[in-house]
Design a protein around this motif. Structure first.
Motif, PDB file in Angstrom:
ATOM      1  N   MET A  20      40.202  46.603  53.061  1.00  9.64           N
ATOM      2  CA  MET A  20      39.827  45.381  53.700  1.00  9.64           C
ATOM      3  C   MET A  20      40.615  44.468  53.931  1.00  9.64           C
ATOM      4  O   MET A  20      41.581  43.941  53.031  1.00  9.64           O
ATOM      5  N   MET A  21      40.807  43.986  55.236  1.00  4.98           N
ATOM      6  CA  MET A  21      42.113  43.094  55.672  1.00  4.98           C
ATOM      7  C   MET A  21      41.663  41.566  55.068  1.00  4.98           C
ATOM      8  O   MET A  21      42.398  40.814  54.799  1.00  4.98           O
ATOM      9  N   PRO A  22      40.282  40.989  55.223  1.00  6.03           N
ATOM     10  CA  PRO A  22      39.930  39.601  54.730  1.00  6.03           C
ATOM     11  C   PRO A  22      40.024  39.510  53.271  1.00  6.03           C
ATOM     12  O   PRO A  22      40.119  40.571  52.766  1.00  6.03           O
ATOM     13  N   HIS A  23      40.386  38.417  52.967  1.00  2.00           N
ATOM     14  CA  HIS A  23      40.622  37.975  51.755  1.00  2.00           C
ATOM     15  C   HIS A  23      39.395  37.332  50.802  1.00  2.00           C
ATOM     16  O   HIS A  23      39.163  36.201  50.934  1.00  2.00           O
ATOM     17  N   PRO A  24      38.555  38.256  50.214  1.00  2.00           N
ATOM     18  CA  PRO A  24      37.596  37.517  49.409  1.00  2.00           C
ATOM     19  C   PRO A  24      37.942  36.703  48.480  1.00  2.00           C
ATOM     20  O   PRO A  24      37.280  35.791  47.715  1.00  2.00           O
ATOM     21  N   GLU A  25      39.171  37.157  47.834  1.00  2.00           N
ATOM     22  CA  GLU A  25      39.609  36.252  46.526  1.00  2.00           C
ATOM     23  C   GLU A  25      39.774  34.919  46.941  1.00  2.00           C
ATOM     24  O   GLU A  25      40.271  33.866  46.141  1.00  2.00           O
ATOM     25  N   ARG A  26      40.092  34.685  48.245  1.00  2.00           N
ATOM     26  CA  ARG A  26      40.414  33.337  48.893  1.00  2.00           C
ATOM     27  C   ARG A  26      39.212  32.411  49.358  1.00  2.00           C
ATOM     28  O   ARG A  26      38.983  31.548  49.611  1.00  2.00           O
ATOM     29  N   ALA A  27      37.906  32.987  48.859  1.00  2.00           N
ATOM     30  CA  ALA A  27      36.623  32.384  49.492  1.00  2.00           C
ATOM     31  C   ALA A  27      35.632  32.798  48.169  1.00  2.00           C
ATOM     32  O   ALA A  27      34.559  33.234  48.504  1.00  2.00           O
ATOM     33  N   VAL A  28      35.919  32.163  47.172  1.00  2.00           N
ATOM     34  CA  VAL A  28      34.926  32.371  45.802  1.00  2.00           C
ATOM     35  C   VAL A  28      34.630  30.929  45.418  1.00  2.00           C
ATOM     36  O   VAL A  28      33.844  30.758  44.400  1.00  2.00           O
ATOM     37  N   GLU A  29      35.118  29.851  46.080  1.00  3.35           N
ATOM     38  CA  GLU A  29      34.623  28.296  45.648  1.00  3.35           C
ATOM     39  C   GLU A  29      34.272  27.663  47.083  1.00  3.35           C
ATOM     40  O   GLU A  29      35.095  27.991  48.167  1.00  3.35           O
ATOM     41  N   THR A  30      33.230  27.181  47.115  1.00  2.00           N
ATOM     42  CA  THR A  30      32.930  26.376  48.305  1.00  2.00           C
ATOM     43  C   THR A  30      33.946  25.321  48.606  1.00  2.00           C
ATOM     44  O   THR A  30      33.990  25.061  49.993  1.00  2.00           O
ATOM     45  N   ARG A  31      34.727  24.781  47.585  1.00  2.00           N
ATOM     46  CA  ARG A  31      35.641  23.434  47.897  1.00  2.00           C
ATOM     47  C   ARG A  31      36.814  24.314  48.974  1.00  2.00           C
ATOM     48  O   ARG A  31      37.612  23.660  49.518  1.00  2.00           O
ATOM     49  N   LEU A  32      36.873  25.685  48.914  1.00  4.02           N
ATOM     50  CA  LEU A  32      37.708  26.442  49.508  1.00  4.02           C
ATOM     51  C   LEU A  32      37.340  26.844  50.907  1.00  4.02           C
ATOM     52  O   LEU A  32      38.199  27.040  51.620  1.00  4.02           O
ATOM     53  N   GLY A  33      36.171  26.468  51.238  1.00  8.10           N
ATOM     54  CA  GLY A  33      35.706  26.631  52.713  1.00  8.10           C
ATOM     55  C   GLY A  33      34.357  27.798  52.566  1.00  8.10           C
ATOM     56  O   GLY A  33      33.639  27.567  53.590  1.00  8.10           O
ATOM     57  N   SER A  34      34.353  28.556  51.618  1.00 11.82           N
ATOM     58  CA  SER A  34      33.387  29.506  51.453  1.00 11.82           C
ATOM     59  C   SER A  34      33.416  30.061  50.216  1.00 11.82           C
ATOM     60  O   SER A  34      34.582  30.235  49.539  1.00 11.82           O
ATOM     61  N   ASP A  35      32.131  30.628  49.660  1.00 10.75           N
ATOM     62  CA  ASP A  35      32.184  31.438  48.590  1.00 10.75           C
ATOM     63  C   ASP A  35      31.680  32.768  48.454  1.00 10.75           C
ATOM     64  O   ASP A  35      31.087  33.246  47.822  1.00 10.75           O
ATOM     65  N   HIS A  36      31.748  33.151  49.842  1.00 13.97           N
ATOM     66  CA  HIS A  36      31.093  34.583  50.162  1.00 13.97           C
ATOM     67  C   HIS A  36      32.088  35.574  49.617  1.00 13.97           C
ATOM     68  O   HIS A  36      31.470  36.637  49.387  1.00 13.97           O
ATOM     69  N   GLY A  37      33.145  35.067  49.349  1.00 15.16           N
ATOM     70  CA  GLY A  37      34.035  36.505  48.748  1.00 15.16           C
ATOM     71  C   GLY A  37      33.470  36.645  47.276  1.00 15.16           C
ATOM     72  O   GLY A  37      33.591  37.910  47.060  1.00 15.16           O
ATOM     73  N   LYS A  38      32.786  36.142  46.594  1.00 11.56           N
ATOM     74  CA  LYS A  38      32.188  36.195  45.284  1.00 11.56           C
ATOM     75  C   LYS A  38      31.280  37.544  45.624  1.00 11.56           C
ATOM     76  O   LYS A  38      31.149  38.198  44.551  1.00 11.56           O
ATOM     77  N   LEU A  39      30.406  37.660  46.421  1.00 15.09           N
ATOM     78  CA  LEU A  39      29.440  38.927  46.608  1.00 15.09           C
ATOM     79  C   LEU A  39      30.270  40.224  46.235  1.00 15.09           C
ATOM     80  O   LEU A  39      29.814  41.088  45.867  1.00 15.09           O
ATOM     81  N   ILE A  40      31.864  40.208  46.985  1.00 19.51           N
ATOM     82  CA  ILE A  40      32.648  41.534  46.787  1.00 19.51           C
ATOM     83  C   ILE A  40      32.690  41.913  45.312  1.00 19.51           C
ATOM     84  O   ILE A  40      32.628  43.047  44.922  1.00 19.51           O
ATOM     85  N   PHE A  41      33.131  40.574  44.466  1.00 19.37           N
ATOM     86  CA  PHE A  41      33.191  40.797  42.917  1.00 19.37           C
ATOM     87  C   PHE A  41      31.968  41.024  42.265  1.00 19.37           C
ATOM     88  O   PHE A  41      31.925  41.676  41.477  1.00 19.37           O
TER      89      PHE A  41
END
Length: 231
Positions: free
Chosen positions: A200-221
């Motif tokens: 995948m091109m998008p970065h889930p590891e950069r979206a695992v905390e809400t303070r980063l703008g989103s925690d939706h990447g947590k769903l991948i892990f």
């Protein structure tokens, strides 16, 4: 349960991936240097983003020949779960673990922003925990993320349910305006026929905390952890 994160000269998202798995999900994680000839006792492999070998020849083209990739190919062919993110996706394409190729972004400039994703296949080790109808909000950061495949291959990907993510708007609608790089069929991620290798091109590891703008990447892990817990 143990995750391995590959490290190439030029990787710059390896520590992000490590943080997401080790510190956010509290799962044992180890770095694997590109010259290693064994993966060790890992249960899943993450091929992270960055600019492996500076992308001097072509994105992912040199990294594909690193000693560790022989082990990644063998691991994947034995059914082991492998996730390639951004440059990692490009490396998996070069290694022929995934079909298709990457070209320069349609607008011919680097794109770095949050995008919306629609999950098209929730049967992979990296998507099984994504709730139905969830539109993911995850960032992209790439200059060569324009996925290309000939029409016959696109049909094959569709027929075999190998399209995992598509770029969309916040309501899940697929359009050219929601496509950040010109990818064919708005493809943001695909898998192999077995479904155990995902790029995948998008970065889930950069979206695992809400303070980063989103925690939706947590769903991948979360999905990977759930998968490994069930096997």
């Amino acid at each position: 349960m143990k995750f391995g994160v590959l490290v190439f000269p030029g990787s710059n998202c390896d520590h992000d991936a490590y943080h997401a798995i080790k510190h956010i999900h509290n799962i044992e994680t180890t770095f694997i240097w590109h010259k290693e000839k064994e993966l060790g006792d890992v249960d899943a492999v993450i091929v992270p983003g960055g600019f492996s070998y500076g992308d001097y020849l072509r994105s992912g083209a040199i990294a594909r020949f690193s000693p560790v990739m022989n082990e990644v190919v063998a691991f994947a062919e034995s059914g082991g779960p492998v996730l390639g993110v951004c440059n990692g996706f490009q490396i998996l394409l070069e290694a022929r673990l995934l079909p298709g190729t990457m070209m320069a972004n349609e607008q011919l400039r680097f794109t770095c922003k949050f995008v919306h994703l629609r999950c098209e296949n929730r049967q992979t080790p990296f998507t099984n925990a994504i709730p139905d109808d969830t539109i993911l909000n995850i960032p992209v950061a790439h200059g060569e993320g324009n996925y290309f495949a000939e029409n016959d291959l696109l049909k094959e990907l569709e027929d075999n349910n190998q399209i995992v993510f598509r770029y969309c708007d916040q309501r899940g609608n697929i359009s050219h305006d929601s496509n950040p790089n010109g990818s064919a069929a708005n493809i943001a991620g695909i898998c192999n026929r077995k479904g155990n290798v995902v790029g995948m091109m998008p970065h889930p590891e950069r979206a695992v905390e809400t303070r980063l703008g989103s925690d939706h990447g947590k769903l991948i892990f979360d999905s990977a952890i759930s998968h490994l817990s069930s096997v």
